[in-house]
Design a protein around this motif. Structure first.
Motif, mmCIF file in Angstrom:
data_model
loop_
_atom_site.group_PDB
_atom_site.id
_atom_site.type_symbol
_atom_site.label_atom_id
_atom_site.label_comp_id
_atom_site.label_asym_id
_atom_site.label_seq_id
_atom_site.Cartn_x
_atom_site.Cartn_y
_atom_site.Cartn_z
ATOM 1 N N SER A 7 -17.625 25.677 -1.243
ATOM 2 C CA SER A 7 -17.750 24.375 -1.900
ATOM 3 C C SER A 7 -17.010 24.368 -3.233
ATOM 4 O O SER A 7 -16.280 23.402 -3.544
ATOM 5 C CB SER A 7 -19.227 24.048 -2.111
ATOM 6 O OG SER A 7 -19.371 22.872 -2.851
ATOM 7 N N PHE A 8 -17.186 25.422 -4.033
ATOM 8 C CA PHE A 8 -16.466 25.509 -5.302
ATOM 9 C C PHE A 8 -14.957 25.558 -5.081
ATOM 10 O O PHE A 8 -14.190 24.895 -5.774
ATOM 11 C CB PHE A 8 -16.905 26.737 -6.100
ATOM 12 C CG PHE A 8 -18.235 26.577 -6.777
ATOM 13 C CD1 PHE A 8 -18.682 25.353 -7.219
ATOM 14 C CD2 PHE A 8 -19.046 27.672 -6.981
ATOM 15 C CE1 PHE A 8 -19.905 25.206 -7.838
ATOM 16 C CE2 PHE A 8 -20.266 27.552 -7.598
ATOM 17 C CZ PHE A 8 -20.704 26.315 -8.036
ATOM 18 N N ALA A 10 -13.223 24.440 -2.496
ATOM 19 C CA ALA A 10 -12.745 23.140 -2.026
ATOM 20 C C ALA A 10 -12.697 22.135 -3.173
ATOM 21 O O ALA A 10 -11.744 21.351 -3.278
ATOM 22 C CB ALA A 10 -13.641 22.626 -0.907
ATOM 23 N N SER A 11 -13.695 22.158 -4.046
ATOM 24 C CA SER A 11 -13.716 21.235 -5.184
ATOM 25 C C SER A 11 -12.548 21.495 -6.118
ATOM 26 O O SER A 11 -11.908 20.560 -6.613
ATOM 27 C CB SER A 11 -15.029 21.376 -5.949
ATOM 28 O OG SER A 11 -16.115 21.031 -5.135
ATOM 29 N N ILE A 12 -12.262 22.762 -6.365
ATOM 30 C CA ILE A 12 -11.134 23.101 -7.233
ATOM 31 C C ILE A 12 -9.823 22.654 -6.598
ATOM 32 O O ILE A 12 -8.951 22.084 -7.267
ATOM 33 C CB ILE A 12 -11.129 24.614 -7.536
ATOM 34 C CG1 ILE A 12 -12.315 24.966 -8.436
ATOM 35 C CG2 ILE A 12 -9.817 25.041 -8.181
ATOM 36 C CD1 ILE A 12 -12.545 26.457 -8.604
ATOM 37 N N ILE A 14 -9.321 20.250 -4.343
ATOM 38 C CA ILE A 14 -9.238 18.780 -4.340
ATOM 39 C C ILE A 14 -8.919 18.267 -5.743
ATOM 40 O O ILE A 14 -8.086 17.379 -5.918
ATOM 41 C CB ILE A 14 -10.536 18.169 -3.791
ATOM 42 C CG1 ILE A 14 -10.655 18.454 -2.300
ATOM 43 C CG2 ILE A 14 -10.583 16.666 -4.061
ATOM 44 C CD1 ILE A 14 -12.007 18.110 -1.718
ATOM 45 N N GLY A 15 -9.573 18.821 -6.743
ATOM 46 C CA GLY A 15 -9.294 18.419 -8.118
ATOM 47 C C GLY A 15 -7.873 18.698 -8.533
ATOM 48 O O GLY A 15 -7.225 17.885 -9.201
ATOM 49 N N THR A 31 -13.022 9.777 -13.015
ATOM 50 C CA THR A 31 -13.417 11.176 -13.090
ATOM 51 C C THR A 31 -13.678 11.593 -14.532
ATOM 52 O O THR A 31 -14.656 12.293 -14.819
ATOM 53 C CB THR A 31 -12.333 12.074 -12.471
ATOM 54 O OG1 THR A 31 -12.093 11.646 -11.142
ATOM 55 C CG2 THR A 31 -12.749 13.521 -12.464
ATOM 56 N N THR A 35 -17.406 12.720 -15.804
ATOM 57 C CA THR A 35 -17.580 14.052 -16.376
ATOM 58 C C THR A 35 -18.223 13.970 -17.752
ATOM 59 O O THR A 35 -19.143 14.739 -18.064
ATOM 60 C CB THR A 35 -16.222 14.774 -16.471
ATOM 61 O OG1 THR A 35 -15.651 14.865 -15.170
ATOM 62 C CG2 THR A 35 -16.377 16.164 -17.048
#
Length: 82
Positions: A7-8, A10-12, A14-15, A31, A35
């Motif tokens: 998950s981390f 994939a988030s990195i 995508i970001g 975003t 944040t």
């Protein structure tokens, strides 16, 4: 645990990809705002939890000036850098 790491990752990814795309300025602004709101909420709830802790409040005098300055420096530094 592997789900958390994936998950981390994939988030990195995508970001990173979204930051390279200039076609989504509204998404980038959204975003940034979300944040900032998340950081303020985290700081608020951290302060509320610390303030409601009877052990901390009853021993505040024995914690000393160094501990008080350290406790204040984190949230203040986070608020100014956010």
């Amino acid at each position: 645990m592997i789900e958390l790491i994936l998950s981390f990752t994939a988030s990195i990814a995508i970001g990173y990809l979204l930051s390279r795309m200039s076609a989504f300025p509204v998404l980038r602004r959204l975003t940034d705002i979300s944040t900032t709101i998340a950081i303020y909420l985290l700081l608020f709830f951290l302060g509320a939890q610390t303030g409601s802790n009877e052990d901390v409040l009853s021993n505040i005098a024995s914690l000393g000036l160094d501990a008080l300055l350290l406790a204040l420096a984190g949230p203040v530094g986070s608020a100014f850098s956010a």
